[in-house]
Scaffold this motif. Sequence first.
Motif, short mmCIF file in Angstrom:
data_model
loop_
_atom_site.label_atom_id
_atom_site.label_comp_id
_atom_site.label_asym_id
_atom_site.label_seq_id
_atom_site.Cartn_x
_atom_site.Cartn_y
_atom_site.Cartn_z
N VAL A 86 23.60 23.32 -22.14
CA VAL A 86 22.69 22.60 -22.78
C VAL A 86 21.15 23.16 -22.59
O VAL A 86 20.91 23.70 -21.75
CB VAL A 86 22.49 21.07 -22.22
CG1 VAL A 86 22.13 21.02 -20.55
CG2 VAL A 86 21.86 20.20 -23.12
N ASP A 108 16.03 20.49 -24.64
CA ASP A 108 16.88 19.10 -24.90
C ASP A 108 16.80 18.33 -23.65
O ASP A 108 16.85 17.07 -23.83
CB ASP A 108 18.20 19.50 -25.52
CG ASP A 108 18.04 20.14 -26.98
OD1 ASP A 108 17.19 19.98 -27.58
OD2 ASP A 108 19.22 20.69 -27.30
N SER A 133 25.65 20.38 -25.11
CA SER A 133 25.86 20.68 -26.37
C SER A 133 27.28 21.31 -26.30
O SER A 133 28.55 20.83 -26.22
CB SER A 133 24.93 21.78 -26.74
OG SER A 133 24.84 22.34 -27.99
N GLU A 134 27.36 22.73 -26.77
CA GLU A 134 28.79 23.25 -26.69
C GLU A 134 29.24 23.95 -25.86
O GLU A 134 28.62 24.53 -24.83
CB GLU A 134 28.48 24.32 -28.03
CG GLU A 134 28.11 23.80 -29.44
CD GLU A 134 27.63 24.78 -30.35
OE1 GLU A 134 27.55 24.51 -31.52
OE2 GLU A 134 27.01 25.95 -29.77
N ASN A 158 28.94 14.27 -25.92
CA ASN A 158 27.43 13.96 -25.87
C ASN A 158 27.41 12.74 -26.58
O ASN A 158 25.91 12.20 -26.95
CB ASN A 158 26.46 15.18 -26.27
CG ASN A 158 27.00 15.72 -27.53
OD1 ASN A 158 27.64 15.14 -28.38
ND2 ASN A 158 26.90 16.98 -27.76
N GLN A 180 23.65 10.96 -28.04
CA GLN A 180 23.09 10.80 -29.09
C GLN A 180 23.04 9.39 -29.63
O GLN A 180 21.92 8.93 -30.22
CB GLN A 180 24.32 11.30 -30.01
CG GLN A 180 24.39 12.76 -29.68
CD GLN A 180 25.39 13.36 -30.87
OE1 GLN A 180 25.18 13.44 -32.02
NE2 GLN A 180 26.22 14.19 -30.23
N LYS A 198 19.77 14.91 -30.37
CA LYS A 198 20.52 15.76 -31.16
C LYS A 198 20.44 17.15 -30.49
O LYS A 198 19.38 17.63 -30.19
CB LYS A 198 19.60 15.93 -32.67
CG LYS A 198 19.64 14.75 -33.41
CD LYS A 198 19.07 15.06 -34.80
CE LYS A 198 19.12 13.72 -35.61
NZ LYS A 198 18.58 14.03 -36.75
N PHE A 199 21.48 17.90 -30.17
CA PHE A 199 21.66 18.90 -29.05
C PHE A 199 21.79 20.25 -30.25
O PHE A 199 22.37 20.36 -30.95
CB PHE A 199 23.08 18.75 -28.17
CG PHE A 199 22.53 17.69 -27.26
CD1 PHE A 199 21.96 17.77 -26.02
CD2 PHE A 199 23.33 16.30 -27.29
CE1 PHE A 199 21.77 17.04 -25.12
CE2 PHE A 199 23.03 15.64 -26.64
CZ PHE A 199 22.37 15.69 -25.33
N THR A 228 19.80 28.67 -28.04
CA THR A 228 19.43 28.60 -26.77
C THR A 228 19.65 29.85 -26.14
O THR A 228 18.57 30.37 -25.39
CB THR A 228 20.38 27.56 -26.15
OG1 THR A 228 20.32 26.41 -26.46
CG2 THR A 228 19.85 27.41 -24.60
#
Length: 312
Positions: free
Chosen positions: A235, A239, A262-263, A289, A293, A299-300, A306
């Motif tokens: 993340v 954020d 996030s991913e 997440n 949200q 919103k990531f 990143t």
Amino acid sequence: MKTVGIIGGSGFIGSHTTKKFLEEGYSVKVSVTDIKKSEKYKHLFNLENSDNLNISALKVEDLETLKDFISDCEIVIHGGTPFQLDVKDPQKELFDPTIKGTENFLTAVSETPSIEKVVIIASVAAYNTNFPMPAGGKTPHDTFSENDKPFMSEESHPYAQAKFLANQAVEKFISKHPNLSFEITSVSPVGVMGKSLSTREDSTSTGLQFLFKNKIAPNPFVQMLYDTNAEMAIVDVEDVAEAIFKAATISGLHGKNYLLSSESYPVSDLSLMLNHESPKNNPSIIYKNGMAQKELGMKFGPVQETLNNYSK
């Protein structure tokens, strides 16, 4: 102008949180463990609205100093627990400041009439001390959300165990005090990465990015991540700061603990992206997440962005 106290507000996450609250027009008090080490917090005075910034010395184990620090705050953010992977004395370096520090903090805020909102910066370890490896009984590609039963193993890293036990202390405090005059909300970020606001070289978070970028393994834990090509959820630090701000300023979130993620990518792909190369795998969402949200309006950003920001 409301006052926010940010314990640990000069660290990797803390600095971005301090920046966010200053930008939003708050008076910000930041605690540091050693006021003489100005190299650890001088970067904060370069932030917008730093005229509204005050730096104080504080150790969370010192209850009276802690009470004094938060005495005029409406909002308090607690992110002052140590994040370190190389540990010689886990009890002294991690368990005492993390668990006893959290218990002291909860005592202090319960005795401070001005406080309206408390945000605890917890960790994904509050849900799974094995992170980034899967929780017991799960495979690397099984998803995890706030509805899953938290998992702790005594074989996990001491840092993760300390964060898990500190989160339990928060939950116990909330259940024992049903009529608090303020709200307590927690956020639990996964692997936090991105651009640091300081040039400090002792940050574990930015240090991990350096290690992954250059494929260096200074200890068995990091070597294990390479050996297993661990699927790691990431993340963005910006954020996380945004989520902390929202958790602090949205009412009706008492007792919630939000996963911030996030991913997820294999560590080998993190190394590629940190070197501005394309990942070989598509991203997956391992740590859900949806709650952040929906309830925080988060919103990531994509992990590739990143990691590119880290080495700009």
